[in-house]
Design an enzyme around this catalytic site. Structure first.
Site, mmCIF file in Angstrom:
data_model
loop_
_atom_site.group_PDB
_atom_site.id
_atom_site.type_symbol
_atom_site.label_atom_id
_atom_site.label_comp_id
_atom_site.label_asym_id
_atom_site.label_seq_id
_atom_site.Cartn_x
_atom_site.Cartn_y
_atom_site.Cartn_z
ATOM 1 N N ASP A 47 -2.013 -1.415 -3.630
ATOM 2 C CA ASP A 47 -2.402 -0.723 -4.863
ATOM 3 C C ASP A 47 -1.359 -0.936 -5.964
ATOM 4 O O ASP A 47 -0.278 -1.475 -5.720
ATOM 5 C CB ASP A 47 -2.599 0.769 -4.579
ATOM 6 C CG ASP A 47 -1.500 1.325 -3.659
ATOM 7 O OD1 ASP A 47 -1.825 1.818 -2.564
ATOM 8 O OD2 ASP A 47 -0.318 1.198 -4.044
ATOM 9 N N ASN A 92 -0.504 4.577 -0.394
ATOM 10 C CA ASN A 92 -1.181 5.839 -0.048
ATOM 11 C C ASN A 92 -1.833 5.758 1.340
ATOM 12 O O ASN A 92 -2.709 6.555 1.654
ATOM 13 C CB ASN A 92 -2.219 6.194 -1.133
ATOM 14 C CG ASN A 92 -3.325 5.154 -1.209
ATOM 15 O OD1 ASN A 92 -3.210 4.063 -0.635
ATOM 16 N ND2 ASN A 92 -4.392 5.469 -1.910
ATOM 17 N N GLU A 124 -7.684 -21.909 -14.842
ATOM 18 C CA GLU A 124 -8.020 -22.494 -13.546
ATOM 19 C C GLU A 124 -9.011 -23.608 -13.849
ATOM 20 O O GLU A 124 -10.213 -23.411 -13.900
ATOM 21 C CB GLU A 124 -8.669 -21.470 -12.608
ATOM 22 C CG GLU A 124 -8.950 -22.081 -11.238
ATOM 23 C CD GLU A 124 -9.816 -21.197 -10.374
ATOM 24 O OE1 GLU A 124 -10.685 -20.501 -10.905
ATOM 25 O OE2 GLU A 124 -9.612 -21.205 -9.142
ATOM 26 N N ASP A 131 0.857 -1.195 0.000
ATOM 27 C CA ASP A 131 0.000 0.000 0.000
ATOM 28 C C ASP A 131 0.890 1.241 0.000
ATOM 29 O O ASP A 131 1.746 1.397 0.870
ATOM 30 C CB ASP A 131 -0.883 -0.019 1.258
ATOM 31 C CG ASP A 131 -1.599 1.326 1.482
ATOM 32 O OD1 ASP A 131 -1.862 1.666 2.648
ATOM 33 O OD2 ASP A 131 -1.839 2.032 0.476
ATOM 34 N N HIS A 158 -4.261 -17.566 -3.830
ATOM 35 C CA HIS A 158 -5.123 -16.706 -2.991
ATOM 36 C C HIS A 158 -6.374 -17.418 -2.495
ATOM 37 O O HIS A 158 -7.135 -16.877 -1.691
ATOM 38 C CB HIS A 158 -5.512 -15.470 -3.805
ATOM 39 C CG HIS A 158 -6.395 -15.829 -4.952
ATOM 40 N ND1 HIS A 158 -5.949 -16.552 -6.050
ATOM 41 C CD2 HIS A 158 -7.703 -15.619 -5.171
ATOM 42 C CE1 HIS A 158 -6.948 -16.761 -6.876
ATOM 43 N NE2 HIS A 158 -8.032 -16.225 -6.371
ATOM 44 N N ASP A 165 -10.121 -17.396 -14.872
ATOM 45 C CA ASP A 165 -10.815 -17.721 -13.640
ATOM 46 C C ASP A 165 -11.999 -18.667 -13.834
ATOM 47 O O ASP A 165 -12.843 -18.439 -14.704
ATOM 48 C CB ASP A 165 -11.350 -16.389 -13.040
ATOM 49 C CG ASP A 165 -12.061 -16.599 -11.737
ATOM 50 O OD1 ASP A 165 -11.381 -16.895 -10.748
ATOM 51 O OD2 ASP A 165 -13.293 -16.473 -11.716
ATOM 52 N N ASP A 190 -4.033 3.920 2.792
ATOM 53 C CA ASP A 190 -5.442 3.585 3.081
ATOM 54 C C ASP A 190 -5.580 2.135 3.532
ATOM 55 O O ASP A 190 -6.690 1.635 3.701
ATOM 56 C CB ASP A 190 -6.320 3.867 1.842
ATOM 57 C CG ASP A 190 -5.953 2.952 0.659
ATOM 58 O OD1 ASP A 190 -6.613 3.051 -0.388
ATOM 59 O OD2 ASP A 190 -5.000 2.154 0.796
HETATM 60 O O1 TEU Z 1 -12.046 -19.796 -7.817
HETATM 61 C C1 TEU Z 1 -12.829 -20.804 -8.460
HETATM 62 C C2 TEU Z 1 -13.053 -21.921 -7.516
HETATM 63 O O2 TEU Z 1 -12.961 -23.070 -7.855
HETATM 64 C C3 TEU Z 1 -13.511 -21.538 -6.175
HETATM 65 O O3 TEU Z 1 -14.817 -22.109 -6.030
HETATM 66 C C4 TEU Z 1 -12.646 -22.089 -5.109
HETATM 67 O O4 TEU Z 1 -12.805 -23.502 -5.089
HETATM 68 C C5 TEU Z 1 -13.106 -21.413 -3.844
HETATM 69 O O5 TEU Z 1 -12.539 -20.138 -3.901
HETATM 70 C C6 TEU Z 1 -12.653 -22.156 -2.597
HETATM 71 O O6 TEU Z 1 -13.181 -21.478 -1.489
HETATM 72 C C7 TEU Z 1 -11.977 -18.600 -8.603
HETATM 73 C C8 TEU Z 1 -11.128 -17.584 -7.859
HETATM 74 O O7 TEU Z 1 -9.802 -18.075 -7.742
HETATM 75 C C9 TEU Z 1 -11.757 -17.340 -6.515
HETATM 76 O O8 TEU Z 1 -10.955 -16.438 -5.736
HETATM 77 C C10 TEU Z 1 -13.127 -16.723 -6.734
HETATM 78 O O9 TEU Z 1 -13.778 -16.627 -5.483
HETATM 79 C C11 TEU Z 1 -13.970 -17.606 -7.673
HETATM 80 O O10 TEU Z 1 -13.277 -18.095 -8.817
HETATM 81 C C12 TEU Z 1 -15.121 -16.777 -8.244
HETATM 82 O O11 TEU Z 1 -14.585 -15.853 -9.158
HETATM 83 CA CA CA Z 2 -3.562 1.903 -1.086
#
Ligand code: TEU
Ligand code: CA
Length: 554
Positions: free
Chosen positions: A29, A23, A256, A21, A328, A199, A25
């Site tokens: 970013d 700025n 994915e 970050d 993530h 995604d 907040d």
């Molecule tokens: O995740 C797809 C997915 O398979 C999710 O259902 C995953 O199994 C879930 O996040 C587990 O808790 C993608 C993204 O990586 C995820 O961050 C998003 O929440 C999701 O699509 C919807 O866009």
């Molecule tokens: Ca920021």
């Protein structure tokens, strides 16, 4: 195999909201990303995947996009984005954005227009059904819990959302929707992106006509996976998208993709595959349970090995898989795949090395390079993630106490990977001068990049050596393209494999606290990597210390 520009690269995933970050907040970013490009270059990173930073209400942290052509002001401006792409290019680095097109946000103008006129053009952008009192169009369960149907505001209809209700599914059967997606992809590629991470793309093809499946829980609903197993014909959409976009730019795309069938691998990531690559999720799926996270279990080292080798055998040299230990959506890999109480520096380097040296493109998730660990949640109030909050409810409904539910679900929480990047041992780990949007993991004084960059024996420096080996002119052909051949597969707590190209490398990890020895009938030529300072030998026997990791030229 036809060599592609991205084959020998190393990729790094940034979750912008938690990266840096600038700025005050408390939200990461794009200017923060720009400020850390030299850090990434120094590590040896070539490709940077940014989780979404488009305009969004952040109901699912940006995976709910309300404008595909603009950057959300919380993350910065389009000028910042253009500067980031230009600054990356100056450093021979590539930026990937996240393509989130199974659904948009319910605050997208398309959805607003669908509410105004559900029978008009934009109503057809979504899956709408007439509302019938007391019954749902289908009994599918959302990934985030509850039914996948929600009332369409101001109408007598309902709309489909396989994720959160603020993420209405786009109707890919509608050519106009597909054209909107392709136009946006090419608009971004024209701006100089290296490509996209794609995604949740398996969800875009629904089994038609939409219908119920056997309920699999007390709630009378059924897992989405049952519908997806029945869906056919996704290849028509994915090949059209490839031909209309990625292929024209020689762009890198990584899908994915879950539960693809072995016979589909060439279609997905072969020479003319829908995508350049796809992630290996085999290890993340192992130990899972349809009942919910509370019922999932930690997998053993032997299972981890089996999952990795299963994927390698399935892919072979048909294409390049992308290898991860975390992202993530997942807990921290070192907390998940190292036995409880053995999350040591040696173990972190071993796990990283065993995954990194597999055949395929290595993706490092922010913080993995310094061995960031799971959070010890003290209260459910600390949790932000909608998926975790739903799984916590499922655990309580299954009869766990609040403490047991938090502990069992916390192990798999997506927030484990979303706590701020730990840059220094200063306030907020150097992530922000303000109040971080999500609490910093309290172990930042012990685990932070600044300290590790100065420590030649740190996890950070070990990743730097792994990356350097992948780029070493003497070995890169073997590391990038060499065949993978498991060895001593039946030996307990030992993961070892050859990489055979113009050289032969032996990658071996003693995946336990106690020592164990291996016998090299032909000895070895050179130690290329060792997470210990020494290597004890007795003739052709190597006595491996706890979690010792080696790459040997043989
Ligand atoms: O995740 C797809 C997915 O398979 C999710 O259902 C995953 O199994 C879930 O996040 C587990 O808790 C993608 C993204 O990586 C995820 O961050 C998003 O929440 C999701 O699509 C919807 O866009
Ligand atoms: Ca920021």
């Amino acid at each position: 195999m036809i060599k592609k520009w991205w084959n020998d690269k190393v990729a790094y995933q940034i979750y912008p909201k938690s990266f840096c970050d600038t700025n005050g907040d408390g939200i990461g970013d794009l200017r923060g990303v720009i400020s850390k490009l030299d850090y990434l270059k120094d590590l040896g990173v070539d490709i940077v995947w940014l989780s979404p930073c488009y305009k969004s209400p952040l109901a699912d942290q940006g995976y709910d996009i309300s404008d595909y052509y603009d950057i959300d002001p919380r993350f910065g401006t389009m000028e910042d984005m253009d500067e980031l792409i230009a600054e990356a290019k100056k450093r021979d680095m590539y930026i990937l954005m996240d393509l989130v097109v199974n659904h948009c946000s319910d605050e997208h103008e398309w959805f607003k227009k669908a509410c105004e006129d559900p029978d008009g053009k934009y109503g057809k952008y979504f899956y709408l059904r007439d509302k019938k009192e007391g019954e749902l169009p289908t009994n599918w369960r959302s990934y985030f819990g509850g039914p996948v149907w929600e009332d369409l505001p101001g109408t007598n209809k309902q709309y489909l959302h396989v994720f959160h209700k603020k993420q209405p599914d786009l109707n890919w059967e509608n050519q106009e929707v597909r054209e909107e997606v392709y136009k946006n992809i090419n608009w971004w590629l024209d701006k100089g992106l290296g490509g996209f991470r794609i995604d949740a793309i398996i969800n875009i093809k629904k089994a038609l006509p939409l219908h119920d499946y056997e309920p699999d829980r007390e709630d009378g609903l059924s897992s989405i996976h049952k519908m997806l197993e029945e869906a056919t014909g996704i290849g028509e959409f994915l090949s059209e998208m490839r031909d209309r976009t990625f292929k024209k730019y020689d762009a890198f795309s990584v899908g994915e993709v879950f539960n693809e069938k072995p016979e589909e691998i060439p279609d997905f990531i072969g020479e003319n595959g829908y995508f350049s690559s796809m992630f290996d999720f085999n290890e993340t799926i192992c130990g899972g349970s349809d009942k919910g996270w509370y019922d999932c279990r930690k997998i053993t080292p032997d299972e981890y090995k089996k999952c990795c080798f299963e994927t390698q055998a399935k892919i072979g040299d048909q294409g390049m898989v992308s290898n991860i230990i975390e992202n993530h959506d997942e807990p921290r890999g070192v907390s998940r795949y190292l036995p409880d109480g053995e999350c040591t520096e040696a173990g972190k380097k071993m796990l990283g090395g065993l995954n990194f040296m597999l055949r395929g493109l290595p993706f490092i998730y922010q913080g993995q390079e310094i061995g960031m660990e799971n959070v010890e949640f003290q209260s459910i109030e600390q949790v932000d993630d909608i998926s975790t909050l739903d799984e916590y409810k499922v655990a309580l409904e299954a009869g766990l106490s609040p403490e047991e539910a938090l502990k069992s679900v916390g192990r798999f929480s997506r927030d484990n990977a979303r706590t701020p990047m730990q840059w220094t041992d200063g306030a907020n780990a150097g992530f922000t001068s303000g109040k971080p949007w999500l609490e910093v993991n309290s172990n930042y004084t012990r685990i932070n990049a600044e300290a590790q960059m100065k420590d030649p024996d740190s996890v950070w420096n070990f990743y730097k050596k792994l990356i350097a080996l992948r780029k070493d002119p003497e070995y890169k052909e073997t590391v990038v393209y060499g065949a993978l051949k498991p060895v001593w597969e039946d030996v307990h707590n030992l993961m070892a494999y050859y990489r055979k190209g113009d050289r032969t490398l032996l990658v071996v990890g003693n995946y336990q606290k106690g020592p164990q020895s291996i016998e090299l009938s032909h000895g070895y030529k050179k130690v290329l990597l060792n997470n210990y300072h020494e290597l004890s030998e007795n003739g052709n026997k190597l006595i491996l210390q706890g979690y010792q990791f080696l790459v040997l030229e043989v």
